[in-house]
Design an enzyme around this catalytic site. Structure first.
Site, PDB file in Angstrom:
ATOM      1  CB  THR A 129      -0.910   0.024   1.258  1.00  0.00           C
ATOM      2  OG1 THR A 129      -1.385   1.365   1.471  1.00  0.00           O
ATOM      3  CG2 THR A 129      -0.181  -0.402   2.522  1.00  0.00           C
ATOM      4  CD  GLU A 131      -1.949   5.167   4.966  1.00  0.00           C
ATOM      5  OE1 GLU A 131      -1.504   5.203   6.122  1.00  0.00           O
ATOM      6  OE2 GLU A 131      -2.436   6.158   4.409  1.00  0.00           O
ATOM      7  CE1 TYR A 153      -4.234  -1.440   6.005  1.00  0.00           C
ATOM      8  CE2 TYR A 153      -2.943   0.429   5.230  1.00  0.00           C
ATOM      9  CZ  TYR A 153      -3.692  -0.706   4.966  1.00  0.00           C
ATOM     10  OH  TYR A 153      -3.878  -1.104   3.666  1.00  0.00           O
ATOM     11  CE  LYS A 157      -2.300  -4.189   4.099  1.00  0.00           C
ATOM     12  NZ  LYS A 157      -2.649  -5.206   3.096  1.00  0.00           N
TER      13      LYS A 157
END
Ligand code: NAP
Ligand code: GDD
Length: 332
Positions: A129, A131, A153, A157
């Site tokens: 991601t 992110e 999160y 990841k």
């Protein structure tokens, strides 16, 4: 016929990817986890398809992942299951890390065991991601940009991304990470800001509400259309060698610009009177801006986004208007 196993099939991406692979003549096995009330809003249309099958497994239980592999005998595994809502990752950090981080390790171990037991080879896609870039140290970000995650999160990841690469290098596994920037569709979960806005606009038009309550309106995101993005996942697994790719549009827009476009679909220009802000929707650490450079995907996969920002917003708003008014909103 090729066989694919998709975790997180009931989510936005999982359901679009299942549609795509069925069109491509795959037999598709979709993993859902046990729940008292099934959530098949995005996949109800697949229930009676000849080449689609649901399997029950959980990213927190390695044996169930191994069984899903034995039951489906897949050529390709797409790991899309996750606690994917960034905001909730501060409320449930351990569960987020367990599912998104260790869950990927469990899947990789299950695949190794399955390959050893059956002497078959499996290609693996991991949903990385944007992110990971978090507080961007380079704009736009490429595959070579250093990571700086800004939420539990993002950190979960990051582990998933590196363990997937590490197993590729350690065990010669065909593992790919797609570093996908935000992508949205009519099937987006209702908590995410784009769908919250498209649903909110539809509620206001239908007289069901008089405002939308949001958090930070100045954050910028590189928003694409999910059906375009799942195609990149498939393309990665069709290459001769495994690799990682940034998938993005290269454009970035604020939440305000999304509001402009969404209210514009229904002919409202002064949306400020319909939007309230509440600190409840602010995050302890924000990702202020995301923008990606998908040149590598363009040249090596032949992938480019097909749907522009205005069309994405229009699709989402019109879908929510129609969902709230089965008679057809255009008559109002
Ligand atoms: P989504 O709609 O939230 O779907 C995630 C799915 O994972 C849901 O069906 C969920 O099932 C399932 N899941 C959660 N915990 C599980 C567990 N313990 N075992 C098995 N399944 C579990 O997410 P999405 O937007 O489609 O995203 C797909 C993947 O891409 C995610 O990994 C996400 O982190 C990643 N990603 C998304 C974007 C984006 O902009 N959409 C961008 C980059 C990466 P329940 O319905 O039971 O909760
Ligand atoms: N959800 C939400 N709700 N976000 C809001 C709100 C609100 O009321 N108001 C403002 N925002 C801002 C958030 O602070 C964030 O800056 C931005 O809108 C986008 O939030 P989300 O739509 O929740 O998505 P995200 O960018 O945090 O995460 C999504 O994209 C990631 C890829 O960059 C998710 O799909 C992740 O799973 C994915 O990895």
């Amino acid at each position: 016929m090729k066989k694919a196993l998709i975790t997180g099939v009931n989510g936005m991406d999982g359901s679009h990817l299942a549609d795509l692979l069925l069109e491509k003549n795959y037999i598709v096995y979709g993993v859902e986890r046990r729940s008292s009330v099934k959530n098949r809003t995005n996949t109800a249309h697949l229930e009676r398809k000849e080449h689609f099958h649901f399997l029950t497994a959980d990213m927190t239980d390695q044996n169930t992942l191994y069984r899903a592999l034995r039951d489906s005998e897949p050529d390709e595994v797409y790991n899309l299951a996750a606690q994917s809502f960034v905001g909730s990752s501060w409320d449930i950090p351990k569960q987020t890390s367990d599912v998104n981080g260790l869950g990927v390790l469990r899947m990789l171990e299950a695949i190794r065991e399955y390959e050893h037991d059956t002497q078959r080879k499996v290609k693996f896609y991991q949903a990385s991601t944007s992110e990971l870039f978090g507080r961007m140290v380079e704009n736009p970000a490429t595959e070579r940009t250093p990571f700086y995650p800004r939420s539990p999160y993002g950190v979960s990841k990051l582990y998933a991304h590196w363990i997937t690469k590490n197993y590729r290098e350690s065990y010669d596994m065909f593992n790919c990470c797609g570093i996908l920037f935000n992508h949205e569709s009519e099937r987006r979960g209702i908590q995410f800001v784009t769908r919250k806005i498209s649903d909110g606009v539809a509620q206001i038009v239908h007289g069901l509400s008089d405002h939308i309550t949001l958090g930070n309106l100045d954050a910028k995101r590189d928003w694409g259309y999910a059906p375009d993005y799942v195609e990149s996942m498939w393309l990665m697994l069709q290459q001769d060698r495994p690799d990682d790719f940034v998938i993005a549009t290269g454009e970035t827009h604020t939440i305000r610009e999304f509001l402009d476009a969404a209210f514009d679909v229904v002919g409202i220009s002064n949306w400020e009177k319909y939007v309230k802000q509440d600190p409840r929707f602010m995050r302890p650490a924000e990702v202020d801006v995301l923008r990606g450079d998908a040149s590598k995907a363009k040249y090596e996969l032949g992938w480019t986004p097909k749907t522009d920002f205005q069309k994405l917003v229009k699709n989402m708003v019109e879908s929510d208007l129609a969902l709230l008014d089965p008679q057809g909103w255009r008559q109002i």
